[in-house]
Design a protein around this motif. Structure first.
Motif, PDB file in Angstrom:
ATOM      1  N   HIS A 182       0.775  -1.338   0.012  1.00 22.65           N
ATOM      2  CA  HIS A 182       0.089  -0.124   0.175  1.00 22.65           C
ATOM      3  C   HIS A 182       0.870   1.269   0.229  1.00 22.65           C
ATOM      4  N   LEU A 183       1.998   1.173   0.221  1.00 18.23           N
ATOM      5  CA  LEU A 183       3.001   2.238  -0.142  1.00 18.23           C
ATOM      6  C   LEU A 183       2.963   2.873  -1.455  1.00 18.23           C
ATOM      7  N   TYR A 184       3.181   4.253  -1.388  1.00 20.22           N
ATOM      8  CA  TYR A 184       3.222   4.829  -2.619  1.00 20.22           C
ATOM      9  C   TYR A 184       4.442   4.420  -3.749  1.00 20.22           C
ATOM     10  N   ALA A 185       4.153   4.197  -4.968  1.00 20.35           N
ATOM     11  CA  ALA A 185       5.347   3.706  -5.759  1.00 20.35           C
ATOM     12  C   ALA A 185       6.495   4.951  -5.855  1.00 20.35           C
ATOM     13  N   PRO A 186       7.703   4.552  -5.923  1.00 17.73           N
ATOM     14  CA  PRO A 186       8.837   5.307  -6.045  1.00 17.73           C
ATOM     15  C   PRO A 186       8.397   6.781  -7.072  1.00 17.73           C
ATOM     16  N   SER A 187       8.949   7.803  -6.361  1.00 21.10           N
ATOM     17  CA  SER A 187       8.732   9.242  -6.981  1.00 21.10           C
ATOM     18  C   SER A 187       7.300   9.653  -6.967  1.00 21.10           C
ATOM     19  N   THR A 188       6.548   8.986  -6.433  1.00 23.32           N
ATOM     20  CA  THR A 188       5.195   9.377  -6.324  1.00 23.32           C
ATOM     21  C   THR A 188       4.543   9.712  -4.979  1.00 23.32           C
ATOM     22  N   GLY A 189       3.512  10.563  -4.838  1.00 23.05           N
ATOM     23  CA  GLY A 189       3.055  10.919  -3.568  1.00 23.05           C
ATOM     24  C   GLY A 189       1.383  11.180  -3.572  1.00 23.05           C
ATOM     25  N   PRO A 190       1.106  11.684  -2.542  1.00 19.05           N
ATOM     26  CA  PRO A 190      -0.419  11.930  -2.504  1.00 19.05           C
ATOM     27  C   PRO A 190      -1.140  13.224  -3.310  1.00 19.05           C
ATOM     28  N   VAL A 191      -0.148  14.195  -3.851  1.00 23.95           N
ATOM     29  CA  VAL A 191      -0.608  15.030  -4.575  1.00 23.95           C
ATOM     30  C   VAL A 191      -0.696  14.918  -6.102  1.00 23.95           C
ATOM     31  N   THR A 192      -1.796  15.002  -6.781  1.00 26.18           N
ATOM     32  CA  THR A 192      -2.236  14.512  -8.131  1.00 26.18           C
ATOM     33  C   THR A 192      -1.244  15.271  -9.031  1.00 26.18           C
ATOM     34  N   TYR A 193      -0.815  14.598 -10.116  1.00 28.42           N
ATOM     35  CA  TYR A 193       0.066  15.371 -11.027  1.00 28.42           C
ATOM     36  C   TYR A 193      -0.124  16.742 -11.546  1.00 28.42           C
ATOM     37  N   GLU A 223     -12.190  16.231  -4.579  1.00 31.32           N
ATOM     38  CA  GLU A 223     -12.676  14.656  -4.230  1.00 31.32           C
ATOM     39  C   GLU A 223     -12.387  13.886  -5.454  1.00 31.32           C
ATOM     40  N   LEU A 224     -12.192  14.671  -6.854  1.00 31.58           N
ATOM     41  CA  LEU A 224     -11.889  13.579  -7.991  1.00 31.58           C
ATOM     42  C   LEU A 224     -10.609  13.236  -7.902  1.00 31.58           C
ATOM     43  N   ALA A 225      -9.533  14.046  -7.562  1.00 27.75           N
ATOM     44  CA  ALA A 225      -8.119  13.946  -7.413  1.00 27.75           C
ATOM     45  C   ALA A 225      -7.581  12.612  -7.166  1.00 27.75           C
ATOM     46  N   LEU A 226      -6.422  12.061  -7.622  1.00 28.41           N
ATOM     47  CA  LEU A 226      -5.908  10.860  -7.045  1.00 28.41           C
ATOM     48  C   LEU A 226      -4.365  11.169  -7.291  1.00 28.41           C
ATOM     49  N   GLY A 227      -3.675  10.515  -6.143  1.00 26.80           N
ATOM     50  CA  GLY A 227      -2.350  10.731  -6.111  1.00 26.80           C
ATOM     51  C   GLY A 227      -1.524   9.640  -6.883  1.00 26.80           C
ATOM     52  N   GLY A 228      -0.317   9.250  -6.297  1.00 23.78           N
ATOM     53  CA  GLY A 228       0.555   8.086  -7.248  1.00 23.78           C
ATOM     54  C   GLY A 228       0.026   6.784  -6.833  1.00 23.78           C
ATOM     55  N   PRO A 229       0.336   6.018  -7.639  1.00 22.95           N
ATOM     56  CA  PRO A 229      -0.086   4.397  -7.469  1.00 22.95           C
ATOM     57  C   PRO A 229       0.504   3.810  -6.189  1.00 22.95           C
ATOM     58  N   TRP A 233      -0.199  -1.809  -6.951  1.00 21.03           N
ATOM     59  CA  TRP A 233      -0.820  -1.309  -8.305  1.00 21.03           C
ATOM     60  C   TRP A 233       0.120  -1.365  -9.394  1.00 21.03           C
ATOM     61  N   LEU A 234       1.671  -0.971  -9.081  1.00 17.20           N
ATOM     62  CA  LEU A 234       2.864  -1.052 -10.130  1.00 17.20           C
ATOM     63  C   LEU A 234       2.853  -2.416 -10.440  1.00 17.20           C
ATOM     64  N   LEU A 235       2.883  -3.356  -9.467  1.00 22.33           N
ATOM     65  CA  LEU A 235       3.206  -4.843  -9.774  1.00 22.33           C
ATOM     66  C   LEU A 235       2.106  -5.274 -10.631  1.00 22.33           C
ATOM     67  N   GLU A 236       0.901  -5.034 -10.057  1.00 23.68           N
ATOM     68  CA  GLU A 236      -0.204  -5.598 -11.119  1.00 23.68           C
ATOM     69  C   GLU A 236      -0.105  -5.153 -12.361  1.00 23.68           C
ATOM     70  N   ALA A 237       0.127  -3.758 -12.705  1.00 26.88           N
ATOM     71  CA  ALA A 237       0.193  -3.171 -13.987  1.00 26.88           C
ATOM     72  C   ALA A 237       1.299  -3.786 -14.733  1.00 26.88           C
ATOM     73  N   LEU A 238       2.204  -4.073 -14.150  1.00 23.49           N
ATOM     74  CA  LEU A 238       3.541  -4.781 -14.850  1.00 23.49           C
ATOM     75  C   LEU A 238       3.033  -6.202 -15.413  1.00 23.49           C
ATOM     76  N   ARG A 239       2.383  -6.813 -14.366  1.00 24.31           N
ATOM     77  CA  ARG A 239       1.870  -8.117 -14.716  1.00 24.31           C
ATOM     78  C   ARG A 239       1.011  -8.158 -15.850  1.00 24.31           C
ATOM     79  N   GLU A 240      -0.031  -7.247 -16.018  1.00 26.84           N
ATOM     80  CA  GLU A 240      -0.935  -7.190 -16.729  1.00 26.84           C
ATOM     81  C   GLU A 240      -0.487  -6.921 -18.269  1.00 26.84           C
ATOM     82  N   THR A 241       0.258  -5.957 -18.207  1.00 30.46           N
ATOM     83  CA  THR A 241       0.893  -5.560 -19.550  1.00 30.46           C
ATOM     84  C   THR A 241       1.784  -6.650 -20.047  1.00 30.46           C
ATOM     85  N   ARG A 242       2.565  -7.328 -19.320  1.00 31.59           N
ATOM     86  CA  ARG A 242       3.253  -8.059 -19.775  1.00 31.59           C
ATOM     87  C   ARG A 242       2.502  -9.609 -20.556  1.00 31.59           C
TER      88      ARG A 242
END
Length: 315
Positions: A182-193, A223-229, A233-242
Motif C-alpha cells: 500500500h506504499l506509494y510507488a517510488p517518486s510518487t505521492g499524495p498530490v495528483t500530477y 474529491e476527484l483527484a488521485l495521487g500516485g499508485p 498497483w505497479l506490480l499488477e500493472a507490470l503483470r497485466e501489460t506483460r
C-alpha cells in the motif's frame, strides 16, 4: 449484486459537456460501486464507450462528449474503481490501488449494462486512453461488444528505464510479500500530477489552456483527484501489460494514436502490438504529449476526425 443503477453526481459546472448528460451509480458483481455517465445524442449513429486513464474521472471527458456528438455519436464514460467518485479501497483515498487488474473487467460490464439499459444506440465503439487502453485490450479479448476500437497512448507497457525494470519487479514483489504494497510507488505521492506540476514541461499536453482546464476541475472538486499508485498497483500493472503483450491482438478494426513526444507509456510495446494487429493502424502526431485528447485544438480535431472516420466505416 444486480448492478441496479441510482442517480449519481455529475459536476456540470466543470465538465464543459453537452446538456442532457446523466450520471449513475452502478454496483459491480463484486460489490464495488462505480460511477457511469451517459450522453445521448439525437439521431446517433452509435455509442462510444470511453475508457479513461489512471487518475482520471468522468468530467475530464466532458469535451469529448461534445466532440463525439458533433460527429453523430452518443458517449458512455466511467470512473474506474479506485478513482473519481467510485469506491476507493484504501483508508487513504489519494493512493491509487487495485487488488488485481482483472477486477476492472467488472467495471467494464457495468458500463456496457448501463449504456444498454439507457437505450444508447448500438453499434458500440471503443475509445481507450492510457490505463484504459490496458483495460480495453483485455476487454476486447474477452468479448467486449464493439465494432471498432481507437486507442490513445495505451498503457500496454510502462515507461521504466531498462536498467530499472528488474528493480521495479523486485520492489513490487517484495512489497507484496512484506505486506507493504500500500506504499506509494517510488517518486510518487499524495498530490495528483496536474496540481503538483506547472504547465511548462508537463508530460500530458502542450496546450496550456487544456492544462489549466484540468487544474480548474480538480481545484473546484478535489474529491476527484488521485495521487500516485501503490507498489501493489505497479506490480499488477507490470503483470497485466506483460500478459497482454504475449497475446495475439483481436481481429477488430483498430486505430492507435500516439504523441511524438510520448513520455509516460512504453512506445516500443505499442509499436510491437500494433505491428501484429490485423488491419490495425498506428498514427503518430509529431510534438504531441501523452494525452492527445487534451492537446492543441488542431490535434484534438485530428484525433476525433480519425476516430469518427473509423466508426463510420464500421457502423
Amino acid at each position: 449484486m444486480d448492478g441496479a443503477a441510482a442517480p449519481a453526481p455529475l459536476y456540470t459546472d466543470i465538465a464543459d459537456a453537452p446538456v442532457g448528460g446523466i450520471a449513475l451509480w452502478r454496483t459491480c458483481a463484486d460489490g464495488v460501486r462505480v460511477r457511469v455517465a451517459l450522453w445521448p445524442c439525437e439521431g446517433a449513429k452509435g455509442t462510444v464507450l470511453l475508457f479513461p486513464g489512471r487518475t482520471e474521472y468522468i468530467e475530464k471527458y466532458g469535451p469529448a462528449a461534445g466532440e463525439l456528438a458533433e460527429r453523430g455519436y452518443a458517449m458512455a464514460c466511467i470512473d474506474w474503481r479506485g478513482q473519481g467518485l467510485a469506491d476507493r479501497p484504501l483508508a487513504d483515498p489519494a493512493r491509487g490501488h487495485v487488488g488485481r487488474f482483472a477486477e476492472y473487467q467488472f467495471d467494464v460490464a457495468e458500463l456496457v449494462a448501463a449504456a444498454r439499459a439507457a437505450g444508447l444506440p448500438e453499434p458500440f465503439h471503443l475509445i481507450a486512453h492510457s490505463m484504459g487502453g490496458s483495460i480495453g485490450l483485455r476487454a476486447l479479448q474477452e468479448g467486449l461488444p464493439v465494432r471498432s476500437a481507437v486507442f490513445s497512448a495505451p498503457m500496454w507497457g510502462i515507461k521504466i528505464h531498462v536498467a530499472a525494470r528488474p528493480l521495479a519487479w523486485a520492489v513490487g514483489t517484495g512489497a507484496r510479500m512484506a505486506r507493504r504494497g500500500h506504499l506509494y510507488a517510488p517518486s510518487t505521492g499524495p498530490v495528483t500530477y496536474v496540481l503538483a506540476n506547472d504547465a511548462p514541461g508537463n508530460v500530458l499536453t502542450t496546450d496550456p489552456d487544456m492544462y489549466a482546464f484540468m487544474q480548474r476541475q480538480l481545484r473546484a472538486h478535489p474529491e476527484l483527484a488521485l495521487g500516485g499508485p501503490t507498489l501493489h498497483w505497479l506490480l499488477e500493472a507490470l503483470r497485466e501489460t506483460r500478459a497482454l503483450a504475449g497475446r495475439v491482438p483481436p481481429a477488430l478494426p483498430c486505430l492507435c494514436v500516439m504523441g511524438g513526444n510520448e513520455r509516460v507509456v512504453d512506445t516500443g510495446r505499442i509499436r510491437s502490438v500494433m505491428a501484429r494487429w490485423p488491419g490495425g493502424r498506428l498514427e503518430l502526431i509529431p510534438g504531441a504529449e501523452h494525452e492527445v485528447m487534451m492537446e492543441t485544438p488542431a490535434t484534438r480535431q485530428r484525433f476525433y476526425d480519425s476516430a469518427a472516420a473509423l466508426f463510420d466505416a464500421e457502423g
